[in-house]
Design a protein around this motif. Structure first.
Motif, short mmCIF file in Angstrom:
data_model
loop_
_atom_site.label_atom_id
_atom_site.label_comp_id
_atom_site.label_asym_id
_atom_site.label_seq_id
_atom_site.Cartn_x
_atom_site.Cartn_y
_atom_site.Cartn_z
N GLU A 18 -2.53 11.78 -2.65
CA GLU A 18 -4.56 11.78 -2.19
C GLU A 18 -4.86 10.43 -1.74
OE1 GLU A 18 -8.71 11.74 -4.31
OE2 GLU A 18 -8.26 13.52 -4.80
N ALA A 19 -4.05 9.56 -2.60
CA ALA A 19 -4.01 7.99 -2.26
C ALA A 19 -3.33 8.01 -1.12
CB ALA A 19 -3.15 7.43 -3.67
N ALA A 20 -1.79 8.75 -0.50
CA ALA A 20 -1.15 8.34 0.72
C ALA A 20 -1.54 8.67 1.70
CB ALA A 20 -0.09 9.07 0.45
N GLU A 21 -3.07 9.91 1.18
CA GLU A 21 -3.54 10.36 2.24
C GLU A 21 -4.70 9.23 3.02
OE1 GLU A 21 -5.22 13.22 2.34
OE2 GLU A 21 -3.69 14.57 1.90
N HIS A 22 -5.19 8.92 2.20
CA HIS A 22 -6.16 7.56 1.98
C HIS A 22 -5.48 6.44 2.62
CE1 HIS A 22 -9.55 8.60 0.37
NE2 HIS A 22 -9.06 9.00 -1.00
N LEU A 23 -4.03 6.20 2.08
CA LEU A 23 -3.61 4.72 3.12
C LEU A 23 -2.44 5.10 3.97
CD1 LEU A 23 -1.66 2.58 2.28
CD2 LEU A 23 0.73 3.25 1.27
N GLN A 24 -2.13 5.90 4.50
CA GLN A 24 -2.23 6.35 5.55
C GLN A 24 -3.24 6.51 6.80
OE1 GLN A 24 -1.26 10.75 6.56
NE2 GLN A 24 -0.39 10.66 8.65
N ARG A 25 -3.93 7.27 6.05
CA ARG A 25 -5.56 6.49 7.39
C ARG A 25 -5.32 4.99 7.26
NH1 ARG A 25 -7.67 11.34 5.09
NH2 ARG A 25 -8.88 9.78 3.30
N ASP A 26 -5.66 3.77 6.03
CA ASP A 26 -5.85 2.59 6.87
C ASP A 26 -4.79 2.75 7.78
OD1 ASP A 26 -8.22 2.98 5.18
OD2 ASP A 26 -7.31 2.22 3.35
N LEU A 27 -3.32 2.46 7.54
CA LEU A 27 -3.01 2.39 7.89
C LEU A 27 -2.38 2.22 9.79
CD1 LEU A 27 0.91 2.91 6.37
CD2 LEU A 27 -0.66 0.56 5.82
N ALA A 82 3.98 7.47 2.92
CA ALA A 82 2.13 7.05 3.51
C ALA A 82 3.10 6.24 4.59
CB ALA A 82 1.45 6.18 2.35
N ALA A 83 3.67 5.65 4.93
CA ALA A 83 4.22 4.58 5.88
C ALA A 83 5.04 5.30 6.69
CB ALA A 83 5.24 3.55 5.02
N LEU A 84 5.66 6.22 6.25
CA LEU A 84 6.76 6.99 7.55
C LEU A 84 5.76 7.37 7.96
CD1 LEU A 84 9.45 8.06 5.25
CD2 LEU A 84 9.41 7.25 7.11
N LYS A 85 4.50 8.22 7.94
CA LYS A 85 3.43 8.92 8.26
C LYS A 85 2.71 8.37 8.94
CE LYS A 85 2.73 13.19 5.29
NZ LYS A 85 2.18 13.92 4.67
N ALA A 86 2.51 7.02 8.60
CA ALA A 86 1.56 6.02 9.52
C ALA A 86 2.25 5.35 10.73
CB ALA A 86 1.25 4.72 8.82
N VAL A 87 3.83 5.66 10.55
CA VAL A 87 4.31 4.76 12.25
C VAL A 87 4.63 6.46 12.50
CG1 VAL A 87 7.03 4.74 12.54
CG2 VAL A 87 5.61 3.68 10.19
N ALA A 88 5.41 7.55 11.70
CA ALA A 88 5.47 8.64 13.06
C ALA A 88 3.85 8.93 13.78
CB ALA A 88 5.24 9.92 12.44
N GLU A 89 2.46 8.76 13.38
CA GLU A 89 1.22 8.60 13.40
C GLU A 89 0.69 7.91 14.90
OE1 GLU A 89 -1.72 9.78 10.79
OE2 GLU A 89 -3.79 9.24 12.53
N LEU A 90 1.29 6.72 14.15
CA LEU A 90 0.57 5.54 16.13
C LEU A 90 1.57 5.84 17.24
CD1 LEU A 90 0.41 2.27 13.25
CD2 LEU A 90 -1.17 2.98 14.86
#
Lengths: 214, 355, 106
Positions: free
Chosen positions: B184-193, B223-231
């Protein structure tokens, strides 16, 4: 047969299998194996291996916790078979992250591994005031006070704890251990702490040594 | 005494060792890294090359002309005006003055801006201030100018964040709850990144740095990997540097996966592969310095990890060379004799594309 | 701060003193490893990769190309204007430059 029991004990802990660990403990006692030897030769090597595997990234925190539970199940059975006064005390540890510091992941790992190795641990959490370390250690009848600091700016609280213990005349009463990313053996020596651990496995080893020397 | 070689321990203490002792530490260090990560140890020639760098009688050493690499900035500009925690010297400079001083007086290859907390979560409520400063400074800089901070999953657990505290649940044996809290925390983090990256991208962001990914474990890295992919899907031309937190991804959760691969326990060569797969442009490798071992031992390990990573990585690899990382002694003022030896060895033997 | 400066002295290409910024642009925009990035930039500048860190060569080149010099020259480009020329020289997209150009054209 004894070797088979020892191997079974090691495997039960490595797999984090509570039922198997309890079963091996009972079978070992039924076979007439000395309870202390059963712990030292069967279960302790297992939990040590778990610590090493965790330290090298081959096993992870959930498995470590399961191994700790399996160890606990076995030691509860074995301890009950040891005549009073002859048992091995794991030791009692009060631990926390120092005041002004909210990092607790490293400390969590140390707590888990200490528990896995039979220590009674009171985790005070993070941002713990010096006075609270001392009060809780007295209340818990601790052998060791462990403090963690992750910042160069909060390491000073470990020194403050040593000074407070000295001033209260309690330095001889408790052994102290320090850890955390910027903390070093030289820092421990400089402030008068009894031990510094580079990682969680080392913390367990040193805690055992401190208990024996106390 | 004169035959003894002056070096340091991982905590910075000066020690004099015999040549044989240094060679032994180099061998032990490389074998340790090789065994842990399943990679090749340094060859005898490479070990000897490392010995020569460490044993050089000069106070500082450097790479040979032509061997220079890029030195990316992860928060260095902040060190001008920041305090002790980030190795800052507290000079009374504005953010723009610090960045331009680093670029023009120090000759840095890249510069950066970051919030003083150096985590992404606190940037969210002040994003417009950060966007404004970033935009203004980017008009004045010439070298690549990044925005950087750490993902820092820890800030999403109670009492600092919304999720139950995994670090408290786990020792209580509440494994499922602890893992769920991390997810759950990782989802929040990904969103913020993603939120911070997108907003800064609107004002011409030249590069984004996710620094020390995985410091709170595998869910943090995920979370960081997913944020990179999303960005990269929405801002495909945004360069992203993703740095790691240690030689292996700490398994605080143990089971999270990215593109079908478990992240916990991944060593640098696989971390780099994952960063590239997510769309990252540069991988920052980190290996913690053991304070109770010598600099030769620590450096030998770091070079071994780096060489294997550089050889296999499809993207450039920059070695993290901050306080207590990749052989740099763990102390607030890392001694420059060790720092320059780390620099040279990582570049010339480890084949870093940058630092 | 001393540590960063020590790394810069020991290993760094030298930023806008030489061609460090140019090589860095290639790494971050095209994922080029160091050797490839140096070769690319050297080709664009029509010099040998070895010369990329030679202050004596790069200073004149940077001044002539208007891509920013480390010493401050009145009237000589720096900042977003220099970056705009860097983007054109290296045939890359620099996001701040793209935004600036879009604002100029608006």
């Amino acid at each position: 047969m004894t070797d088979e029991i020892y191997a079974g004990a090691r495997e039960a802990v490595l797999k984090g299998d509570i039922d198997a660990a309890a079963d091996v403990a009972r079978r070992g006692l039924d076979e007439g194996i000395d309870p202390i030897e059963l712990i030292n030769n069967g279960f302790i090597p297992g939990i040590n291996e778990v610590g090493d595997l965790f330290g090298t990234g081959q096993l992870f925190l959930p498995e470590l916790i399961k191994a700790a539970k399996a160890m606990q199940a076995a030691t509860d059975i074995i301890n009950a078979a040891i005549p009073e006064g002859e048992g091995q005390e794991g030791g009692r540890v009060v631990i926390g992250t120092v005041e002004g510091d909210v990092h607790d992941i490293g400390k969590t790992i140390v707590v888990s591994l200490l528990k896995a190795n039979g220590f009674e641990v009171l985790d005070l959490g993070r941002d713990v005031k010096t006075e609270r370390f001392i009060e809780e250690a007295q209340r818990f009848n601790a052998d060791i006070i462990g403090s963690s600091a992750l910042l160069t700016t909060t390491m000073g609280a470990q020194k403050k704890l040593e000074e407070a213990l000295r001033q209260a005349g309690l330095k001889e009463r408790f052994k102290t251990m320090v850890g955390g990313a910027p903390v070093t053996r030289r820092w421990a020596r400089r402030i008068g702490a009894d031990a510094f651990a580079e990682n969680a496995s080392e913390a367990v080893r040193l805690a055992r040594e401190l208990i024996v020397s106390a | 005494m004169s035959d003894m070689i002056l070096t340091r321990m991982g905590d910075g203490e000066r020690v004099r060792l015999e040549a044989a002792e240094i060679r032994e530490d180099i061998l032990d260090g490389t074998e340790d890294a090789a065994k842990r990560a399943g990679i090749a140890p340094l060859s005898e020639d490479e070990q000897e090359q490392l010995f020569e760098i460490i044993a050089d009688p000069a106070r500082i050493v450097s790479v040979k002309p032509g061997n220079e690499v890029i030195v990316t900035d992860d928060g260095c500009s902040m060190s001008f005006y920041g305090g002790q925690d980030g190795g800052g010297v507290g000079a009374p400079l504005s953010r723009m003055q610090a960045v331009l001083t680093y670029e023009r007086a120090c000759g840095a290859d890249t510069t950066s801006l970051g919030h003083s907390d150096y985590s992404y979560k606190p940037v969210k409520p002040i994003i417009n201030f950060e966007a404004n400063d970033y935009y203004n400074i980017s008009m004045a800089t010439t070298a690549p100018f990044f925005y950087g901070a750490q993902p820092n999953l820890g800030l999403y657990f109670q009492p600092d964040g919304p999720c139950p505290n995994a670090a408290e649940l786990m020792p209580q044996g509440k494994i499922e709850e602890a893992c769920q809290a991390q997810e759950e925390a990782a989802e929040h983090l990904q969103r913020d990144l993603v939120f911070v990256g997108r907003r800064l991208a609107e004002v011409g962001l030249e590069g984004l740095n996710f620094d020390t990914c995985g410091s709170a474990g595998d869910a943090d890295f995920l979370a960081a990997l997913k944020a990179v992919a999303e960005l990269k899907k929405t801002v495909p031309d945004l360069p992203i540097l993703m740095g790691a937190a240690g030689e292996f991804v700490l398994g605080m959760h143990g089971s999270v996966t990215f593109q079908g691969e478990r992240l916990a326990g991944m060593f640098p060569q696989d971390q780099a592969r994952m960063v590239a797969a997510a769309g990252g442009d540069i991988f920052g490798m980190a290996v913690s310095t053991a304070t109770t071992e010598s600099v030769p031992w620590n450096l030998s390990r770091a070079v071994t990890f780096l060489k294997a990573t550089s050889e296999r990585s499809p993207i450039p690899v920059h070695a993290n060379v901050g306080m207590g990382v990749c052989g740099v002694p763990m102390m607030e003022q890392p001694p420059i004799d060790s720092v320059t030896r780390v620099s040279k060895a990582l570049v010339e033997i480890g084949k870093a594309d940058g630092l | 701060m001393g540590m960063q400066i020590a790394h810069i002295m020991a290993s760094c290409m030298g930023g806008i003193r030489t061609a460090g910024d140019l090589v860095a642009w290639m790494q971050i925009t095209r994922r080029m490893k160091i050797r490839e990035a140096k070769a690319y930039v050297a080709k664009k500048l029509a010099i040998d990769p070895f010369e990329l860190t030679d202050e004596e060569i790069m200073r004149e080149l940077r001044k002539d190309l208007g891509i920013g010099t480390v010493t401050s020259i009145a009237g000589s480009p720096k900042g977003i204007l220099a970056k705009s020329r860097v983007a054109r020289l290296l045939d890359i997209n620099i996001r701040s430059v793209a935004l600036f150009r879009s604002q100029l054209d608006a």
